[in-house]
Scaffold this active site. Structure first.
Site, PDB file in Angstrom:
ATOM      1  N   GLU A 147       0.814  -1.217   0.000  1.00  0.00           N
ATOM      2  CA  GLU A 147       0.000   0.000   0.000  1.00  0.00           C
ATOM      3  C   GLU A 147       0.847   1.266   0.000  1.00  0.00           C
ATOM      4  OE1 GLU A 147      -2.820  -0.351   3.202  1.00  0.00           O
ATOM      5  OE2 GLU A 147      -4.120  -1.596   1.972  1.00  0.00           O
ATOM      6  N   GLU A 206      -6.497  -7.871  -0.900  1.00  0.00           N
ATOM      7  CA  GLU A 206      -6.851  -7.900   0.530  1.00  0.00           C
ATOM      8  C   GLU A 206      -8.295  -7.500   0.722  1.00  0.00           C
ATOM      9  OE1 GLU A 206      -4.625  -5.402   3.165  1.00  0.00           O
ATOM     10  OE2 GLU A 206      -2.705  -6.020   2.335  1.00  0.00           O
TER      11      GLU A 206
HETATM   12  C1  GAL Z   1      -4.353  -2.895   4.766  1.00  0.00           C
HETATM   13  C2  GAL Z   1      -2.938  -3.354   4.959  1.00  0.00           C
HETATM   14  C3  GAL Z   1      -2.873  -4.589   5.805  1.00  0.00           C
HETATM   15  C4  GAL Z   1      -3.718  -4.443   7.012  1.00  0.00           C
HETATM   16  C5  GAL Z   1      -5.104  -4.124   6.592  1.00  0.00           C
HETATM   17  C6  GAL Z   1      -6.044  -3.957   7.736  1.00  0.00           C
HETATM   18  O1  GAL Z   1      -4.456  -1.566   4.488  1.00  0.00           O
HETATM   19  O2  GAL Z   1      -2.306  -3.607   3.731  1.00  0.00           O
HETATM   20  O3  GAL Z   1      -1.530  -4.805   6.153  1.00  0.00           O
HETATM   21  O4  GAL Z   1      -3.206  -3.418   7.806  1.00  0.00           O
HETATM   22  O5  GAL Z   1      -5.108  -2.919   5.896  1.00  0.00           O
HETATM   23  O6  GAL Z   1      -7.334  -3.708   7.271  1.00  0.00           O
END
Ligand code: GAL
Length: 614
Positions: A139, A288
């Site tokens: 990110e 994710e």
């Molecule tokens: C994303 C990040 C992850 C985790 C997740 C939590 O933004 O890449 O590592 O922190 O959020 O929702």
């Protein structure tokens, strides 16, 4: 189909790794992202590496038939990093180690160490049989205002503007005694007394995007010889200084993270359609999501079946699978309440059973024959978003993202699949193009060609106002679009309270003094001033309509509440996010082999698409 998530085994004793791989097999996991935040375990002291544990993890995953998306750990430098490589906020505070993303991307030390650890990983794992792809960083989005940043910003500005005269002109520095006579006097937009210069702020965002991209490119060049695809996971938010559309040209696979909050089905469709646009219509990957709704002020368990519904919605709109953060919920650390594919309760849990069911669904899904088919497009421009975030605009209640989300939501709720498109792109394949709040519009030739080709263009207020530097097009708004729309706007007048238009529609937030210059009025404000106009097939909406009002203007037919129907090649994805049963175009569900005509609340089906579209 990729299925899996971030796997952070360094949090667990090795016995757990064996259980992890067994559970991954049970869940149908095919891919895990490893090593995203592992720098302090891979390089515990400067130049001292420990790859033994990662060797064992990759071997174990490979034996278990799980492929690896191996990350470079550069989003989270270790505690031994020197202060000068950590970022400084706009008000001069040097951040302390203790969280993540604490780095200055312009720091030579950070860049050297990033290249070094990336090269070590490439050398050691480039030929590992588990390796499927590289996941650079995490990110991208950290801001910095330190002296390294200032020097890099100046170099970027020289390149962009060529001369100080051009920069002074672009930033209108003759106002408020800001004229620069020496490049060295230019700083990042650090804390200052009153309003900052909007041209400087906009250029700083552009610079950060390019500077972070330079870091990505360095990693990609190091990883390229391994022959594996290289990606990074895009995050979306008004703080993110990354122009994903431009970055998308540099990654082998567009990947996004998505954490919906208020209205998960509509937000999912929005994010997925945006990802598809960044990917140029090609498949992309949901890298994710969470098994919980990870929001403030509460982290909520997802509704039964919601994980699968939202995942399928992503897949329907072009994702090559569904990935999560993270595989196993942490027992400590900053995100211990985040949830995981294996929750704290362990595999004997609703969440893990749903995770296994989703794995089975994705395994049964055939490859679609063609990309997603969209009949409408919404123009998207990150730089317009950035420009409208400047303080002291005519209304702080006008927000670019609200306008774009409304346009998308209205189409989504009426069953119209939309692409996002760039204002300079080819729009000829769309029947309808919506232009919400496109503030910066240096060139309207693509829009003109679209309208001349017979397309229907619907432009909203606060579009076409400024050039690429954020300077207003003079002579009347919406400057660049006046001729195409056949209007001239003399004044803006944000609305404190809603008003009723001559058609009975409710208008809020914003109004304008519109003069007709070839267009006809379709609706007027109470004082008779045109509010909605039409010039051939180019429409202008000078105020915010309700969702229903916008749908009426667009002539959209009613659509069953909560029913999502998306065609991806020869597959019709049907997901019922609603609370009532709905009829769907009858067909055989490729997941079950059953004939489906109706979908119960919460149910979904993937139907072989037959020629008559819904
Ligand atoms: C994303 C990040 C992850 C985790 C997740 C939590 O933004 O890449 O590592 O922190 O959020 O929702």
């Amino acid at each position: 189909m990729y299925y899996g998530g971030d796997y952070n085994p360094e949090q667990w004793p090795e016995e757990v790794w064996h259980e992890d791989v067994a559970l991954m097999r049970r869940a149908g996991v095919t891919l895990v992202t490893v090593g995203v935040f592992s720098w302090s375990r891979l390089e515990p002291a400067p130049g001292h590496y420990d790859f033994g544990w990662l060797d064992r993890v990759l071997d174990l995953l490979h034996e278990g038939g799980v492929a690896v998306d191996l990350a470079t750990p550069t989003a989270s430098p270790p505690p031994w990093f020197p202060a000068e490589a950590r970022n400084v906020t706009a008000d001069g505070v040097r951040l302390t180690h203790g969280s993540r993303d604490t780095y200055c991307v312009s720091s030579p030390f950070y860049r050297d160490k990033s290249r070094e650890i990336t090269a070590r990983l490439a050398e050691r794992y480039g030929g590992h049989p588990a390796l499927a792809m590289w996941h650079v960083h995490n990110e991208y989005g950290s801001w910095c205002h330190c002296d390294h940043t200032a020097a890099a910003f100046r170099a970027w500005l020289r390149d962009r503007h060529g001369s100080l005269d051009a920069l002074n002109d672009a930033w209108t520095t003759s106002f408020w005694s800001q004229h620069y006579a020496d490049w060295e006097h230019i700083q990042p937009p650090r804390a200052t007394q009153y309003l900052p210069n909007p041209g400087q702020v906009l250029d700083f965002r552009r610079f950060l995007s390019d500077e972070l991209l330079a870091h990505f490119r360095e990693a990609k060049a190091i990883l390229r010889p391994t022959g594996k695809p290289v990606t990074t996971n895009f995050v979306f938010g008004d703080w993110v200084p990354v122009d994903q559309r431009r970055w998308a040209e540099e990654v082998d696979l567009v990947a996004i993270d998505h954490y919906p909050a208020e209205d998960p089905p509509a937000e999912t469709a929005f994010a997925a359609d945006l990802a598809r646009c960044w990917a140029g219509g090609k498949p992309w990957l949901l890298m994710e999501q969470a098994t919980v709704t990870y929001t403030e002020p509460r982290i909520m368990a997802k509704e039964p079946g919601e994980i699968a519904r939202l995942s399928l919605s992503h897949v329907a709109r072009g994702s090559m699978g569904a990935m999560f953060f993270q595989w196993r919920a942490s027992r400590g650390g900053a995100e211990l309440w985040h949830g995981g594919m294996v929750p704290h309760a362990g595999p004997d849990s609703r969440i893990f059973r749903e995770v296994c069911e989703l794995g089975s669904v994705l395994r049964r899904l055939p490859a679609p024959s063609a990309p997603v088919a969209a009949e409408a497009a919404i123009l998207w421009d990150t730089e317009s978003w950035w420009a409208t975030q400047a303080p002291k605009f005519p209304s702080s209640e006008v927000r670019y993202l609200d306008a774009v989300r409304q346009a998308h939501r209205v189409l989504y709720r009426h069953g119209v699949t939309a692409d996002f498109a760039h204002p300079a792109g080819d729009l000829s394949r769309y029947r309808l193009v919506l232009v919400p709040c496109l503030y910066l519009l240096p060139d309207v030739s693509a829009l003109r060609a679209y309208v001349e080709g017979g397309g229907t263009l619907v432009v909203s207020f606060f579009s076409g106002v400024a050039d690429a530097c954020g300077r207003v097009h003079l002579g009347g708004y919406p400057g660049a679009l006046r001729e195409l729309l056949g209007i001239r706007v003399e004044e803006f007048q944000p609305l404190a309270a809603p008003v009723t238009l001559s058609t009975g529609e409710t208008a809020s937030l914003w109004s304008e003094r519109v003069h007709l210059e070839g267009a006809v009025a379709l609706a007027c404000y109470p004082d008779g001033t045109p509010a909605i106009t039409r010039h051939g097939n180019a429409f202008y909406v000078s105020t915010r309509l309700t969702d229903e009002g916008l749908a009426r203007l667009l002539g959209l037919a009613p659509h069953p509440a909560g029913l999502e129907l998306v065609r991806r090649g020869d597959l019709l994805f049907a997901v019922n996010h609603g609370t009532e049963e709905h009829a769907v175009p009858a067909g055989i569900d490729v997941l079950t082999g059953d004939r489906v005509e109706r979908l119960a609340p919460g149910a979904f089906a993937v139907l072989r698409y037959t020629p008559s579209p819904p």
